[in-house]
Write an enzyme that holds these catalytic residues in place. Structure first.
Site, PDB file in Angstrom:
ATOM      1  N   LYS A  59     -10.777  -0.523  10.358  1.00  0.00           N
ATOM      2  CA  LYS A  59     -10.861  -1.723   9.520  1.00  0.00           C
ATOM      3  C   LYS A  59     -11.269  -2.958  10.331  1.00  0.00           C
ATOM      4  CE  LYS A  59      -7.381  -0.089   6.206  1.00  0.00           C
ATOM      5  NZ  LYS A  59      -8.254   0.222   5.070  1.00  0.00           N
ATOM      6  N   ASP A 113       2.908  -4.415   8.265  1.00  0.00           N
ATOM      7  CA  ASP A 113       1.678  -3.653   8.051  1.00  0.00           C
ATOM      8  C   ASP A 113       0.520  -4.632   8.221  1.00  0.00           C
ATOM      9  OD1 ASP A 113      -0.598  -2.487   7.031  1.00  0.00           O
ATOM     10  OD2 ASP A 113       0.291  -1.853   5.130  1.00  0.00           O
ATOM     11  N   CYS A 153      -4.734   2.488  -3.783  1.00  0.00           N
ATOM     12  CA  CYS A 153      -3.520   3.013  -3.133  1.00  0.00           C
ATOM     13  C   CYS A 153      -2.342   2.065  -3.324  1.00  0.00           C
ATOM     14  CB  CYS A 153      -3.753   3.281  -1.650  1.00  0.00           C
ATOM     15  SG  CYS A 153      -4.947   4.582  -1.330  1.00  0.00           S
ATOM     16  N   GLN A 159      -4.625  -5.202   7.020  1.00  0.00           N
ATOM     17  CA  GLN A 159      -5.542  -6.165   6.411  1.00  0.00           C
ATOM     18  C   GLN A 159      -5.505  -7.541   7.071  1.00  0.00           C
ATOM     19  OE1 GLN A 159      -7.743  -5.240   4.256  1.00  0.00           O
ATOM     20  NE2 GLN A 159      -6.921  -3.200   3.845  1.00  0.00           N
ATOM     21  N   HIS A 171       0.856  -1.177   0.000  1.00  0.00           N
ATOM     22  CA  HIS A 171       0.000   0.000   0.000  1.00  0.00           C
ATOM     23  C   HIS A 171       0.900   1.237   0.000  1.00  0.00           C
ATOM     24  CE1 HIS A 171      -2.864   2.943   1.703  1.00  0.00           C
ATOM     25  NE2 HIS A 171      -3.836   2.120   1.345  1.00  0.00           N
TER      26      HIS A 171
END
Length: 404
Positions: free
Chosen positions: A225, A199, A363, A202, A122
């Site tokens: 999220k 990261d 993104c 997700q 991302h």
């Protein structure tokens, strides 16, 4: 029992209509809807416990501080961090990565030193490092992916060098749905003495996270999220790194003593939390974690993986469909194009049918370049989605395809 009907009752927005059609919300990788318990908890705090934290001796301030720090402990348990001092509240994954990029680079990197990312990142895990490249002369290298959307770990060693100071990588791709073997990557990097940032934007909503088992040095994720409020996120960092990294911002909350001659800083984690925190949002995040844990992360993961498999199977029957991301380990995201239909046209017409999907580059411009497209259509799943909604998506795509 994983009772979808009961779960959906917790999310009133899912029962509304769009263009006179039942809403089918399949944009969960961008943001999730919020259950009533989260909204109620935040409203209750604003109504009855609204006072600045850490600074007041009065009752409301003490109560708000207790809720805020209880939220930190809740997050610590959720990701199995060793200490609450390793849990830093931020505005989200993007700010968490920017915090590391700026302060880690300042403390440990000089011109010519390298950070390794991947082709599936991302922008929030690319641009902060590019800013440091412009400012400090560091080098941003990127590990390529296969046509299936997986990392070729056999290349990893060749991309690491004595100049590599950090590996920064997505746990799960927001476009491909690829679940990266981060534990293996961390092991290889640590054998070279290189720390790793994950990261987790997700992954945190979809799978159990144990930062001690992963042995990652940093882990970032966002509240919005994972059924929590917007504007709140978390940076986990091993104490040994956070202690040596300089403050990210200056102001109240993060100081010990201030004089014209010298300022000293607070202990972790407050050193990185300048200004008034969003203490209501931290309480909302803690409530969202409670909600997830009540349902059971294993149950959520099994449900979403079944939806992902079902969606791939059903969409495979659509003529001229192309999937982007067919990794063996894949979760909660399906990206595709159909024939020569532009992704914006597909998304706009699906919207008129009440179906909310994401279109565009997500993104991830460098990934789009690698895939040879300008954008894709993305359906992404949450704990409340159903097979009937997948069926509606498939029928909607067929209907749009017939129009073209």
């Amino acid at each position: 029992m994983y009772d979808l009907n009961k779960i959906r009752e917790d999310f009133p927005i899912l029962s509304r209509k769009v263009y006179d059609k039942p809403l089918v919300y399949l944009d969960n990788a961008a943001t999730t809807q919020k259950p009533l318990c989260v909204l109620d908890a935040m409203r209750e705090e604003y109504l009855n416990v609204n006072a600045n934290v850490h600074r007041g001796v009065h009752y409301l301030s003490q109560q708000a501080t207790d809720l805020h720090e209880a939220a930190r402990e809740k997050v610590r348990r959720f990701i199995n961090a060793g200490k609450t001092s390793e849990v830093v509240f931020t505005r989200g994954t993007t700010e968490s990565i920017n915090l590391v990029a700026q302060t880690f680079s300042e403390a440990f990197m000089k011109e010519g030193d390298e950070v390794l990312v991947t082709d599936m990142e991302h922008h929030s895990n690319i641009v902060p490092w590019q800013l440091q490249a412009q400012k400090r002369g560091i080098v941003v290298r990127h590990l390529p992916i296969t046509d299936e959307g997986e990392l070729d770990l056999s290349l990893l060693i060749s991309y690491l060098s004595p100049r590599t100071k950090l590996v920064s990588i997505a746990h799960v791709s927001n476009v491909l749905g690829t679940v990266n073997p981060v534990k293996d990557i961390i092991k290889v990097a640590h054998e070279q003495g290189i720390p790793v940032l994950i990261d987790g934007a997700q992954s945190a909503p979809h799978t159990k996270i144990d930062v001690q088992e992963l042995d990652c040095d940093f882990f970032a994720f966002s509240g919005h999220k994972m059924y929590g409020p917007t504007g709140i996120g978390v940076l986990y960092g091993k104490e040994k790194w956070l202690e040596k990294m300089p403050p990210y911002q200056g102001g109240g909350e993060m100081i010990d003593k201030v004089s014209w001659e010298k300022t000293t800083f607070e202990q972790l984690p407050l050193k990185f939390e300048a200004g008034t925190p969003d203490y209501v949002a931290t309480h909302g995040l803690a409530t969202a974690i409670d909600y997830i844990e009540t349902l059971g992360m294993e149950n959520i993961q099994a449900h979403e993986q079944e939806l992902t498999r079902y969606c791939m199977e059903q969409l495979s029957t659509v003529p001229d469909i192309r999937f982007f991301g067919q990794a063996k380990q894949k979760d909660a995201v399906v990206s595709f194009l159909v024939g020569d239909i532009h992704h914006l046209d597909m998304g706009t017409l699906l919207d008129r049918l009440g179906i909310a999907v994401r279109t565009g580059h997500h993104c991830a411009h460098p990934l789009m370049t690698r895939l040879g497209v300008t954008g894709t259509v993305r359906a992404s799943f949450g704990l409340y989605n159903t097979k009937e909604e997948v069926d509606a998506l498939v029928e909607g795509i067929r209907r749009v395809s017939r129009m073209f």
